[in-house]
Write a protein that holds these residues in place. Structure first.
Motif, mmCIF file in Angstrom:
data_model
loop_
_atom_site.group_PDB
_atom_site.id
_atom_site.type_symbol
_atom_site.label_atom_id
_atom_site.label_comp_id
_atom_site.label_asym_id
_atom_site.label_seq_id
_atom_site.Cartn_x
_atom_site.Cartn_y
_atom_site.Cartn_z
ATOM 1 N N SER A 32 0.880 -1.175 0.000
ATOM 2 C CA SER A 32 0.000 0.000 0.000
ATOM 3 C C SER A 32 0.919 1.227 0.000
ATOM 4 O O SER A 32 1.909 1.247 0.753
ATOM 5 N N THR A 33 0.628 2.197 -0.821
ATOM 6 C CA THR A 33 1.498 3.389 -0.841
ATOM 7 C C THR A 33 1.427 4.135 0.490
ATOM 8 O O THR A 33 2.405 4.757 0.910
ATOM 9 N N ASN A 34 0.283 4.077 1.183
ATOM 10 C CA ASN A 34 0.204 4.699 2.512
ATOM 11 C C ASN A 34 1.161 3.998 3.486
ATOM 12 O O ASN A 34 1.911 4.640 4.221
ATOM 13 N N GLY A 58 -4.063 -2.806 -0.888
ATOM 14 C CA GLY A 58 -4.550 -1.420 -0.775
ATOM 15 C C GLY A 58 -5.544 -1.278 0.367
ATOM 16 O O GLY A 58 -6.358 -2.178 0.616
ATOM 17 N N LYS A 59 -5.447 -0.158 1.069
ATOM 18 C CA LYS A 59 -6.303 0.072 2.240
ATOM 19 C C LYS A 59 -7.364 1.128 1.939
ATOM 20 O O LYS A 59 -7.050 2.188 1.406
ATOM 21 N N SER A 61 -10.846 3.331 3.703
ATOM 22 C CA SER A 61 -11.169 3.893 5.015
ATOM 23 C C SER A 61 -11.962 2.875 5.824
ATOM 24 O O SER A 61 -12.463 1.887 5.300
ATOM 25 N N TRP A 75 -2.950 5.007 -7.994
ATOM 26 C CA TRP A 75 -2.857 4.653 -6.572
ATOM 27 C C TRP A 75 -1.626 5.384 -6.047
ATOM 28 O O TRP A 75 -0.494 5.017 -6.373
ATOM 29 N N MET A 76 -1.831 6.426 -5.300
ATOM 30 C CA MET A 76 -0.662 7.211 -4.880
ATOM 31 C C MET A 76 -0.894 7.859 -3.520
ATOM 32 O O MET A 76 -2.031 8.032 -3.081
ATOM 33 N N LYS A 126 -18.899 6.433 -7.006
ATOM 34 C CA LYS A 126 -17.574 6.862 -6.525
ATOM 35 C C LYS A 126 -16.493 6.650 -7.580
ATOM 36 O O LYS A 126 -16.366 5.579 -8.163
ATOM 37 N N GLY A 129 -11.359 7.600 -3.783
ATOM 38 C CA GLY A 129 -11.418 7.626 -2.320
ATOM 39 C C GLY A 129 -10.095 8.150 -1.775
ATOM 40 O O GLY A 129 -9.051 8.003 -2.423
ATOM 41 N N ILE A 130 -10.142 8.753 -0.616
ATOM 42 C CA ILE A 130 -8.941 9.359 -0.016
ATOM 43 C C ILE A 130 -8.804 8.840 1.413
ATOM 44 O O ILE A 130 -9.790 8.793 2.161
ATOM 45 N N GLY A 147 -3.423 9.404 1.028
ATOM 46 C CA GLY A 147 -3.455 8.428 -0.059
ATOM 47 C C GLY A 147 -4.711 8.607 -0.883
ATOM 48 O O GLY A 147 -5.791 8.866 -0.340
HETATM 49 C C1 BTN Z 1 -11.635 4.952 0.690
HETATM 50 O O1 BTN Z 1 -11.991 3.916 1.262
HETATM 51 O O2 BTN Z 1 -12.468 5.645 0.112
HETATM 52 C C2 BTN Z 1 -10.194 5.388 0.698
HETATM 53 C C3 BTN Z 1 -9.429 4.680 -0.378
HETATM 54 C C4 BTN Z 1 -7.971 5.098 -0.456
HETATM 55 C C5 BTN Z 1 -7.205 4.256 -1.447
HETATM 56 C C6 BTN Z 1 -5.824 4.778 -1.678
HETATM 57 S S1 BTN Z 1 -5.003 3.946 -3.001
HETATM 58 C C7 BTN Z 1 -3.503 4.718 -2.573
HETATM 59 C C8 BTN Z 1 -3.424 4.740 -1.065
HETATM 60 N N1 BTN Z 1 -2.870 3.498 -0.571
HETATM 61 C C9 BTN Z 1 -3.740 2.765 0.105
HETATM 62 O O3 BTN Z 1 -3.518 1.654 0.609
HETATM 63 N N2 BTN Z 1 -4.908 3.422 0.170
HETATM 64 C C10 BTN Z 1 -4.860 4.701 -0.500
#
Ligand code: BTN
Length: 268
Positions: A32-34, A58-59, A61, A75-76, A126, A129-130, A147
Motif C-alpha cells: 500500500s502506498t500509505n 490497498g487500504k 477507510s 494509486w498514490m 464513486k 477515495g482518499i 493516499g
Molecule cells: C476509501 O476507502 O475511500 C479510501 C481509499 C484510499 C485508497 C488509496 S489507493 C492509494 C493509497 N494506498 C492505500 O492503501 N490506500 C490509498
C-alpha cells in the motif's frame, strides 16, 4: 493502455512544471502506498509522492480493503510535514478532495462532486477515495500521508461494486494517460494547500468545497458509535465538520472518518 503511462520520466515531466513535489518514487509493486510512506517516514523529505503500479494490499477507510488493479487506476500517496497542530491535519483530506475534484473537472470536464468528507463521485457513483493517516516521528514532530485511489481507465467493476463505483473512462467514454492526472492533482493540491495553510483551516476553500458538495442540502442518515439518526445536511464548517439539522430540531456537528453518512435514497 498498459503501465507505460506511469513511466517515472513522464510523471516527473508533469511535476517539474511547478515547484511542489520534492521527491517522486514510482513502485512496481507494493502492499500500500500509505503503508510504504509510513514505514519510510523517518527518512522522507516533506512533499514526497509515492505512486504504485500495483498495490497488493490497498487500504480503504474504516479498515476496508481497496481494490487496486494495475493498468487502470492512480494509486498514490503524498507525504507532508505540515507546520500545523496535529489535530488540524485530518482537514487535509478535505483539501485533497477539492484538489482531485478540480483536477477531474479541468482535465475531463466531468460533473464531479464531493460526498462528505472525501469521496469524489460522478453521476452518483464513486470515482476516487482518499485515506489520510498520521505518523509520529522521532524528533517529536509528525508526518501526514494522504493516499488517493482514482479509478481512471477501469472498464468494469465486480458485481458488488457496480452500483457504487465508476471510473473516469466509464463516465467520459475515453481512456486517459495517468501521468497527466497525477500532475494535475498535485498542481491543484499545491494551490489548495497554500490556501489551507494561510488560515490553518478550510475557510478559504469552503466555497469551492461547498459548491461541489453532493451532501449539503440532502437528507442524510448518520451512523456513528452511538447509533443512527437522520436529518438534513445544512453546511460544512471551516473545521471540516458536517452540520446536520436533526428531525428532533437539534443541530449536530459531525467530524471524523469513523462516521458514515449516506443519502437516505442510496450511496450519495
Ligand atoms: C476509501 O476507502 O475511500 C479510501 C481509499 C484510499 C485508497 C488509496 S489507493 C492509494 C493509497 N494506498 C492505500 O492503501 N490506500 C490509498
Amino acid at each position: 493502455m498498459s503501465e507505460w503511462d506511469l513511466e517515472p520520466s513522464l510523471i516527473k515531466g508533469r511535476l517539474d512544471k511547478f515547484n511542489f513535489i520534492n521527491n517522486l518514487t514510482v513502485l512496481d509493486e507494493v502492499d500500500s502506498t500509505n503503508e510504504f510512506l509510513k514505514r519510510e517516514a523517518q527518512n522522507l523529505q516533506d512533499r514526497t509522492l509515492a505512486v504504485a503500479i500495483v498495490q497488493n494490499s490497498g487500504k480503504g477507510s474504516k479498515g476496508r480493503s481497496w481494490t487496486s488493479s494495475p493498468e487502470s487506476g492512480v494509486w498514490m500517496s503524498l507525504f507532508l510535514r505540515p507546520d500545523i497542530q496535529m489535530n488540524k491535519a485530518p482537514m487535509l483530506t478535505l483539501v485533497m478532495a477539492v484538489s482531485v475534484a478540480r483536477a477531474c473537472q479541468i482535465l475531463y470536464n466531468l460533473p464531479v462532486q464531493i460526498k462528505w468528507p472525501n469521496d469524489i463521485v460522478c453521476n452518483g457513483k464513486k470515482i476516487c477515495g482518499i485515506l489520510t493517516e498520521m505518523k509520529s516521528l522521532s524528533d517529536g514532530g509528525y508526518g501526514v500521508v494522504i493516499g488517493m485511489g482514482v479509478n481512471v481507465n477501469t472498464d468494469s467493476f465486480p458485481q458488488e461494486l457496480r452500483e457504487k463505483a465508476t471510473s473516469i473512462f466509464l463516465e467520459s467514454g475515453k481512456k486517459w494517460q495517468r501521468f497527466d492526472l497525477i500532475g494535475k492533482i498535485m498542481e491543484c493540491f499545491m494551490e489548495d494547500y497554500k490556501l489551507f495553510l494561510q488560515k490553518s483551516d478550510l475557510s478559504l476553500l469552503l466555497s469551492a468545497y461547498s459548491s461541489m458538495s453532493v451532501t449539503v442540502g440532502k437528507q442524510v442518515q448518520v451512523m456513528d458509535v452511538r447509533g443512527s439518526y437522520s436529518g438534513k445536511a445544512v453546511r460544512i464548517d471551516k473545521d471540516g465538520a458536517l452540520v446536520v439539522e436533526c428531525e428532533d430540531g437539534s443541530v449536530k456537528k459531525i467530524i471524523g472518518d469513523e462516521v458514515s453518512v449516506r443519502g437516505i435514497y442510496g450511496y450519495v
